[in-house]
Design a protein around this motif. Structure first.
Motif, PDB file in Angstrom:
ATOM      1  N   ARG A 287       0.820  -1.199   0.000  1.00  0.00           N
ATOM      2  CA  ARG A 287       0.000   0.000   0.000  1.00  0.00           C
ATOM      3  C   ARG A 287       0.861   1.258   0.000  1.00  0.00           C
ATOM      4  N   ILE A 288       0.468   2.196  -0.836  1.00  0.00           N
ATOM      5  CA  ILE A 288       1.075   3.522  -0.848  1.00  0.00           C
ATOM      6  C   ILE A 288      -0.034   4.510  -0.490  1.00  0.00           C
ATOM      7  N   ILE A 289       0.232   5.354   0.485  1.00  0.00           N
ATOM      8  CA  ILE A 289      -0.795   6.251   1.012  1.00  0.00           C
ATOM      9  C   ILE A 289      -0.330   7.692   0.840  1.00  0.00           C
ATOM     10  N   TYR A 290      -1.204   8.534   0.309  1.00  0.00           N
ATOM     11  CA  TYR A 290      -0.818   9.932   0.123  1.00  0.00           C
ATOM     12  C   TYR A 290      -2.053  10.828   0.089  1.00  0.00           C
ATOM     13  N   ALA A 291      -1.821  12.095   0.319  1.00  0.00           N
ATOM     14  CA  ALA A 291      -2.895  13.090   0.281  1.00  0.00           C
ATOM     15  C   ALA A 291      -2.995  13.679  -1.122  1.00  0.00           C
ATOM     16  N   ASP A 292      -4.221  14.055  -1.498  1.00  0.00           N
ATOM     17  CA  ASP A 292      -4.442  14.637  -2.812  1.00  0.00           C
ATOM     18  C   ASP A 292      -5.665  15.548  -2.735  1.00  0.00           C
TER      19      ASP A 292
ATOM     20  N   ILE B  38     -18.405  15.766  -2.913  1.00  0.00           N
ATOM     21  CA  ILE B  38     -17.631  16.806  -2.236  1.00  0.00           C
ATOM     22  C   ILE B  38     -17.222  17.834  -3.282  1.00  0.00           C
ATOM     23  N   ASP B  39     -16.737  18.979  -2.821  1.00  0.00           N
ATOM     24  CA  ASP B  39     -16.316  20.021  -3.752  1.00  0.00           C
ATOM     25  C   ASP B  39     -15.041  19.615  -4.485  1.00  0.00           C
ATOM     26  N   GLU B  40     -14.913  20.041  -5.711  1.00  0.00           N
ATOM     27  CA  GLU B  40     -13.685  19.815  -6.452  1.00  0.00           C
ATOM     28  C   GLU B  40     -12.542  20.546  -5.748  1.00  0.00           C
ATOM     29  N   GLY B  41     -11.420  19.872  -5.583  1.00  0.00           N
ATOM     30  CA  GLY B  41     -10.292  20.437  -4.857  1.00  0.00           C
ATOM     31  C   GLY B  41     -10.292  20.114  -3.381  1.00  0.00           C
ATOM     32  N   PHE B  42     -11.361  19.456  -2.887  1.00  0.00           N
ATOM     33  CA  PHE B  42     -11.441  19.105  -1.468  1.00  0.00           C
ATOM     34  C   PHE B  42     -10.351  18.074  -1.137  1.00  0.00           C
ATOM     35  N   PRO B  43      -9.727  18.160   0.050  1.00  0.00           N
ATOM     36  CA  PRO B  43      -8.669  17.209   0.406  1.00  0.00           C
ATOM     37  C   PRO B  43      -9.207  15.778   0.498  1.00  0.00           C
TER      38      PRO B  43
ATOM     39  N   PHE C 261     -10.685   8.465  -0.216  1.00  0.00           N
ATOM     40  CA  PHE C 261     -11.442   8.680   1.005  1.00  0.00           C
ATOM     41  C   PHE C 261     -11.568  10.168   1.307  1.00  0.00           C
ATOM     42  N   ILE C 262     -12.715  10.579   1.830  1.00  0.00           N
ATOM     43  CA  ILE C 262     -12.921  11.963   2.240  1.00  0.00           C
ATOM     44  C   ILE C 262     -12.077  12.225   3.483  1.00  0.00           C
ATOM     45  N   SER C 263     -11.276  13.264   3.439  1.00  0.00           N
ATOM     46  CA  SER C 263     -10.250  13.476   4.464  1.00  0.00           C
ATOM     47  C   SER C 263     -10.814  13.638   5.874  1.00  0.00           C
ATOM     48  N   ASN C 264     -11.963  14.310   6.018  1.00  0.00           N
ATOM     49  CA  ASN C 264     -12.475  14.589   7.363  1.00  0.00           C
ATOM     50  C   ASN C 264     -13.522  13.585   7.824  1.00  0.00           C
TER      51      ASN C 264
ATOM     52  N   ILE D 249     -13.845  12.524  -9.010  1.00  0.00           N
ATOM     53  CA  ILE D 249     -13.873  12.095  -7.611  1.00  0.00           C
ATOM     54  C   ILE D 249     -14.865  12.925  -6.804  1.00  0.00           C
ATOM     55  N   SER D 250     -14.900  14.230  -7.051  1.00  0.00           N
ATOM     56  CA  SER D 250     -15.826  15.093  -6.317  1.00  0.00           C
ATOM     57  C   SER D 250     -17.275  14.711  -6.604  1.00  0.00           C
ATOM     58  N   ALA D 251     -17.580  14.345  -7.858  1.00  0.00           N
ATOM     59  CA  ALA D 251     -18.939  13.935  -8.193  1.00  0.00           C
ATOM     60  C   ALA D 251     -19.306  12.620  -7.518  1.00  0.00           C
ATOM     61  N   ALA D 252     -18.351  11.691  -7.473  1.00  0.00           N
ATOM     62  CA  ALA D 252     -18.622  10.383  -6.880  1.00  0.00           C
ATOM     63  C   ALA D 252     -18.778  10.460  -5.369  1.00  0.00           C
TER      64      ALA D 252
END
Length: 238
Positions: free
Chosen positions: A177-182, A194-199, A222-225, A188-191
């Motif tokens: 597994r490789i884990i990173y923030a984006d 969440i807003d486009e650009g959301f962490p 995954f949604i960050s919060n 992804i936002s539509a699926a």
């Protein structure tokens, strides 16, 4: 694969799926030696791996026990050190899937490399949104060689790993597994709604079966919060 690794993977799966329950005694070494037709030395190697994983512990003169896992009331906690899917990590929750796309095609260059396949080996590609208790949890983008097992959209509504276990006798025993923030792009936002650009948090995974063969290359978003992950560290002290 060495016999002790197969035994380790088999018992580990039974622990993770609650066939052997936390806090209870594992069956005796005599039972496992007879079940798998191996020596006590081979079996001991398998048990040592389980102990190194923090899944069991031994009491002298009493036996080997299933170690209770950390009790977290947060149902969104995913163990990063165990190669299991959402169905196993959230066993007591209502899990549902919405398939966004499903197709078969020839693999791209990075998929060939990660899955150790050739350009002429067809793969399935599917994207699905996973929800827990009717709340969106993740977006999965999965690439899987078609030779692993036949898939269809009905199968994607449930646990793909359960299906592969029953049909192809395939067990997920290891994963890289490789884990990173984006940040969420438009898809992804539509699926994830969440807003486009959301962490977001991204987990790339190459999954391996009990023979050491890569059978899945995936990215989960995954949604960050709204998602939390845990990693238990167990030192092998002599």
């Amino acid at each position: 694969m060495y016999k002790y690794r197969e035994i380790y993977s088999d018992i580990k799966r039974d622990i993770l799926t609650n066939h052997y329950r936390a806090g209870t005694l594992l069956p005796t070494q005599e039972y496992f030696a007879e079940k798998y037709d191996v020596s006590r030395i081979t079996l001991k190697k398998a048990l040592n791996l389980l102990e190194n994983d923090g899944l069991v512990f031994s009491k002298q003169g009493s036996g080997t026990y299933i170690r209770p896992q950390i009790d977290n009331s947060d149902s969104e906690l995913l163990p990063l050190d165990l190669p299991v899917g959402v169905t196993y990590s959230h066993r007591d929750q209502k899990i549902s899937s919405q398939t966004l796309s499903f197709d078969a095609r020839l693999p791209l260059a990075d998929e060939q490399q990660n899955l150790n396949i050739t350009a002429s080996d067809p793969v399935y590609e599917f994207k699905r949104v996973r929800s827990i208790n009717d709340q969106i949890y993740s977006l999965e983008h999965v690439i899987m060689p078609t030779q692993v097992a036949p898939l269809n959209e009905e199968i994607l509504q449930g646990s793909v790993y359960d299906y592969l276990g029953h049909v192809a006798k395939l067990q997920l025993t290891d994963a890289r597994r490789i884990i990173y923030a984006d940040q969420a792009n438009a898809e992804i936002s539509a699926a994830l709604k969440i807003d486009e650009g959301f962490p977001i948090l991204v987990i790339e995974q190459i999954a391996y079966d009990q023979k050491g063969t890569a059978f899945e290359f995936s990215k989960s978003y995954f949604i960050s919060n709204k998602s939390k992950f845990s990693l238990d560290i167990h030192l092998n002290r002599k």
